[in-house]
Motif scaffolding. Structure first.
Motif: not given
Length: 145
Positions: A23-27, A32-35, A39-43
């Motif tokens: 569940a942690a991997a799915k979470k 990340v997808n929600a971010a 429009g958040a900047e993801i590194e």
């Protein structure tokens, strides 16, 4: 024998299945997808050797390359070969005893190829072998005569 009933097994079948992703991997993936949608900047950092043995093999390839280079350098280097005086002394002492290279090699428990290499000057001198040759031939092959 007529009184014994049919043979039955009390064993239950065991089914082994691969575990589903935790569940942690799915979470983490959902977060990340929600971010990204927000429009958040993801590194993100890609782990190139995750779950493989490639890191170990890459260090092996470095060691292999070094070994290959050293082997090439060994081939190029000029090592001490059997001096001409020693070649001639071995050959002369063997001829005086009327021995073949194979017979001399057998006397000193070495391969005939070793004697051939010493007499042709291709061998790298080994003091133990020279000592065996001196004892077998009864002649002084090294040092001042």
């Amino acid at each position: 024998m007529a009184g014994i009933g049919p043979l039955t097994q009390d064993w239950e079948p065991v089914v082994i299945r691969k575990k589903a992703p935790t569940a942690a991997a799915k979470k983490d993936e959902k977060v990340v997808n929600a971010a990204r949608r927000a429009g958040a900047e993801i590194e993100s950092i890609k782990k190139s050797n995750a779950g493989t043995n490639r890191a170990a093999s890459s260090s092996t390839s470095l060691n292999t390359r070094k070994l290959d280079e050293d082997t090439e350098n060994l081939a190029r280097k000029k090592y001490d070969r059997v001096p001409t005086e020693l070649k001639k002394a071995i050959m002369q002492a063997r001829m005086d005893k009327k021995l073949t290279q194979a017979q001399l090699a057998q006397m000193i428990n070495e391969k005939p190829q070793i004697i051939q290499e010493y007499e042709s000057g291709k061998a790298i001198p080994n003091q133990q072998i020279i000592g065996k040759l001196e004892r077998a031939l009864g002649a002084k092959l090294r040092g001042k005569k």
